[in-house]
Design an enzyme around this catalytic site. Sequence first.
Site, PDB file in Angstrom:
ATOM      1  N   SER A 116       0.710  -1.143  -0.122  1.00  0.00           N
ATOM      2  CA  SER A 116       0.110   0.045  -0.031  1.00  0.00           C
ATOM      3  C   SER A 116       0.901   1.262   0.058  1.00  0.00           C
ATOM      4  O   SER A 116       2.042   1.226   0.575  1.00  0.00           O
ATOM      5  CB  SER A 116      -0.943   0.142   1.289  1.00  0.00           C
ATOM      6  OG  SER A 116      -1.512   1.442   1.394  1.00  0.00           O
ATOM      7  N   TYR A 139      -1.801   5.505  -4.493  1.00  0.00           N
ATOM      8  CA  TYR A 139      -2.819   6.564  -4.119  1.00  0.00           C
ATOM      9  C   TYR A 139      -2.050   7.815  -4.718  1.00  0.00           C
ATOM     10  O   TYR A 139      -0.607   7.968  -4.592  1.00  0.00           O
ATOM     11  CB  TYR A 139      -3.190   6.827  -2.784  1.00  0.00           C
ATOM     12  CG  TYR A 139      -4.217   5.813  -2.509  1.00  0.00           C
ATOM     13  CD1 TYR A 139      -5.478   5.357  -2.966  1.00  0.00           C
ATOM     14  CD2 TYR A 139      -3.923   5.142  -1.034  1.00  0.00           C
ATOM     15  CE1 TYR A 139      -6.234   4.524  -2.550  1.00  0.00           C
ATOM     16  CE2 TYR A 139      -4.761   4.337  -0.462  1.00  0.00           C
ATOM     17  CZ  TYR A 139      -6.035   3.887  -1.066  1.00  0.00           C
ATOM     18  OH  TYR A 139      -6.751   3.302  -0.562  1.00  0.00           O
ATOM     19  N   THR A 165      -5.560   2.126  -7.220  1.00  0.00           N
ATOM     20  CA  THR A 165      -7.256   2.021  -6.691  1.00  0.00           C
ATOM     21  C   THR A 165      -8.137   3.041  -6.933  1.00  0.00           C
ATOM     22  O   THR A 165      -7.750   4.336  -7.015  1.00  0.00           O
ATOM     23  CB  THR A 165      -6.933   1.980  -5.203  1.00  0.00           C
ATOM     24  OG1 THR A 165      -5.968   0.891  -4.804  1.00  0.00           O
ATOM     25  CG2 THR A 165      -8.275   1.567  -4.305  1.00  0.00           C
ATOM     26  N   LYS A 263      -7.801  -1.378  -9.584  1.00  0.00           N
ATOM     27  CA  LYS A 263      -8.645  -2.253  -8.438  1.00  0.00           C
ATOM     28  C   LYS A 263      -9.599  -1.097  -7.874  1.00  0.00           C
ATOM     29  O   LYS A 263      -9.552  -0.010  -7.749  1.00  0.00           O
ATOM     30  CB  LYS A 263      -7.441  -2.279  -7.236  1.00  0.00           C
ATOM     31  CG  LYS A 263      -8.044  -2.772  -5.665  1.00  0.00           C
ATOM     32  CD  LYS A 263      -6.871  -2.828  -4.819  1.00  0.00           C
ATOM     33  CE  LYS A 263      -7.429  -3.511  -3.468  1.00  0.00           C
ATOM     34  NZ  LYS A 263      -8.147  -2.428  -2.763  1.00  0.00           N
ATOM     35  N   HIS A 287     -13.145  -2.575  -1.749  1.00  0.00           N
ATOM     36  CA  HIS A 287     -12.287  -2.190  -0.858  1.00  0.00           C
ATOM     37  C   HIS A 287     -12.575  -2.820   0.657  1.00  0.00           C
ATOM     38  O   HIS A 287     -12.554  -2.033   1.738  1.00  0.00           O
ATOM     39  CB  HIS A 287     -12.245  -0.595  -0.718  1.00  0.00           C
ATOM     40  CG  HIS A 287     -10.917   0.032  -0.234  1.00  0.00           C
ATOM     41  ND1 HIS A 287     -10.383   0.962  -1.053  1.00  0.00           N
ATOM     42  CD2 HIS A 287     -10.246   0.068   0.802  1.00  0.00           C
ATOM     43  CE1 HIS A 287      -9.304   1.315  -0.606  1.00  0.00           C
ATOM     44  NE2 HIS A 287      -9.218   0.892   0.655  1.00  0.00           N
TER      45      HIS A 287
HETATM   46  C1  LIG Z   1      -6.992  -2.443   7.411  1.00  0.00           C
HETATM   47  C2  LIG Z   1      -7.162  -2.177   5.688  1.00  0.00           C
HETATM   48  C3  LIG Z   1      -6.297  -1.338   4.987  1.00  0.00           C
HETATM   49  C4  LIG Z   1      -6.522  -1.200   3.819  1.00  0.00           C
HETATM   50  N1  LIG Z   1      -5.753  -0.226   2.974  1.00  0.00           N
HETATM   51  C5  LIG Z   1      -5.854  -0.360   1.847  1.00  0.00           C
HETATM   52  C6  LIG Z   1      -4.883   0.584   0.859  1.00  0.00           C
HETATM   53  O1  LIG Z   1      -3.970   1.215   1.348  1.00  0.00           O
HETATM   54  N2  LIG Z   1      -5.146   0.508  -0.455  1.00  0.00           N
HETATM   55  C7  LIG Z   1      -5.998  -0.183  -0.831  1.00  0.00           C
HETATM   56  O2  LIG Z   1      -6.169  -0.217  -2.297  1.00  0.00           O
HETATM   57  N3  LIG Z   1      -6.787  -1.274  -0.315  1.00  0.00           N
HETATM   58  C8  LIG Z   1      -6.712  -0.881   0.999  1.00  0.00           C
HETATM   59  N4  LIG Z   1      -7.674  -1.915   1.627  1.00  0.00           N
HETATM   60  C9  LIG Z   1      -8.552  -2.701   0.992  1.00  0.00           C
HETATM   61  C10 LIG Z   1      -7.697  -4.218   0.765  1.00  0.00           C
HETATM   62  O3  LIG Z   1      -6.734  -3.961  -0.241  1.00  0.00           O
HETATM   63  C11 LIG Z   1      -8.803  -5.227  -0.029  1.00  0.00           C
HETATM   64  O4  LIG Z   1      -9.478  -4.412  -1.098  1.00  0.00           O
HETATM   65  C12 LIG Z   1      -9.678  -5.647   1.018  1.00  0.00           C
HETATM   66  O5  LIG Z   1      -9.016  -5.746   2.254  1.00  0.00           O
HETATM   67  C13 LIG Z   1     -10.420  -6.823   0.681  1.00  0.00           C
HETATM   68  O6  LIG Z   1     -11.215  -7.233   1.695  1.00  0.00           O
HETATM   69  P1  LIG Z   1     -11.090  -8.259   2.753  1.00  0.00           P
HETATM   70  O7  LIG Z   1     -10.300  -7.530   3.960  1.00  0.00           O
HETATM   71  O8  LIG Z   1     -12.483  -8.799   3.302  1.00  0.00           O
HETATM   72  O9  LIG Z   1     -10.205  -9.467   2.187  1.00  0.00           O
HETATM   73  C14 LIG Z   1      -7.374  -1.945   2.846  1.00  0.00           C
HETATM   74  C15 LIG Z   1      -8.095  -2.997   3.873  1.00  0.00           C
HETATM   75  C16 LIG Z   1      -7.887  -3.285   4.992  1.00  0.00           C
HETATM   76  C17 LIG Z   1      -8.851  -4.247   5.743  1.00  0.00           C
END
Ligand SMILES: Cc1cc2nc3c(=O)[nH]c(=O)nc-3n(C[C@H](O)[C@H](O)[C@H](O)COP(=O)(O)O)c2cc1C
Length: 396
Positions: A116, A139, A165, A263, A287
């Site tokens: 990330s 981002y 994203t 994404k 997300h």
């Molecule tokens: C704590 C947390 C932080 C996240 N940070 C980002 C991020 O910085 N950039 C991004 O594209 N997605 C981020 N996501 C989304 C994840 O990449 C992913 O889409 C998502 O966790 C999928 O769902 P799941 O947690 O149920 O597997 C984040 C998810 C979580 C849980």
Amino acid sequence: MSPSARSVASPRVVSIGDFRAIAQRRVPKSVFDYLDGGAEGEVTLRESCRVYEDLTFRPRHAVAFDHCDLRTRVLGFDLALPFLLAPVGYSRLMHPVGEVGAARAAGQAGTAYILSTISGHKLENVKAASTGPVFYQLYLMGGRGAAEASIERARAAGFSALVVTIDTPVSGIRERDFRNGMKELVSGGPFQKLPYLPQILSRPGWLISFLRDGGIPALPNVVIPGKGPMPLIDVAVALAESAVTWRDLAWIRELWRGPIVVKGVLTADDARRAVDEGAAAISVSNHGGRQLDCVQPSLRALPEVVQAVHGQTEILLDGGIRRGADIVKALCLGARAVLCGRAYAYGLAAAGEAGVNRAIEILRADLDRTLRLLGCPSVAELDRSYVNVPKHWDAN
Ligand SMILES: Cc1cc2nc3c(=O)[nH]c(=O)nc-3n(C[C@H](O)[C@H](O)[C@H](O)COP(=O)(O)O)c2cc1C
């Protein structure tokens, strides 16, 4: 072995849900809820996990094979497993080893890690830690100058793909974070922090490791020209100033020149647009239910996207995956691989790198067992004939 590593090595830890419970005991409530929570009423978060129950399996019995082949190919990389580790911001708050430990665990398992933008370890160190492919999630935080610098660094460090994203024009409101004082704890003065301190002090093990790690990290991968690394003060404000548009994609493509994953696709229209913009892959994603609440689960959007894309780009999916059987269902509906977010991040929060290793191992064993019970010798052979799909899912 550290006590937290011992806790996840127990034979009583058999599912991702067990890591969630251990993580809840190890990290402060504010950190746990940041990881566990979703936007607003958490409707999409809940539904994203539940929706896998709507598909039932159609096994082929009395079939035996020695080897079960879990390999797949994503963006030209051979992966030993049909899942990648998704970008999870602030991973270093969950455990000091953070993104470095998760990347190393992914590499050891033969799969890819996606870093990330909101990360606490330098991207060069994350890449160096993994023996597998590492992708950089972008981002546009800090403006185009900062993004250009990180794209350049990612290329020089050997990152294999850029993941853009598109579902974060502003940060979703995760109500638990407000109630827990996440913003005050990260960026407030001592008096603002005071009401929220008891939950932190009740997790002394986490607190000691956090302080030893230097406390709140700046964002070493968002370096603003002339100013230096962006402090981790208000990411929500920074995100609101950095919305990405389709027009930016041409500029990003020009700079990066390597494969780009888009994404955050949930509709046929956005999927087609991503193909037109030259995406090498898309991730069907909401997300993890953390942005717009009440959008549909990504699994539910998958058939529409598969139909729209006609094989013109690789399709990944993320959201709600907690078991190997969930992965199998997404592959049956046409995903080439999935991204796991919380499934490994609960492991990270529970026990650092040992927790991520064990979470990956549990998903791997789940996959192997599910395929054998289905009578399907390889993930490449999974298709819709192995599941019952509700009729109305194809009605769009
Ligand atoms: C704590 C947390 C932080 C996240 N940070 C980002 C991020 O910085 N950039 C991004 O594209 N997605 C981020 N996501 C989304 C994840 O990449 C992913 O889409 C998502 O966790 C999928 O769902 P799941 O947690 O149920 O597997 C984040 C998810 C979580 C849980």
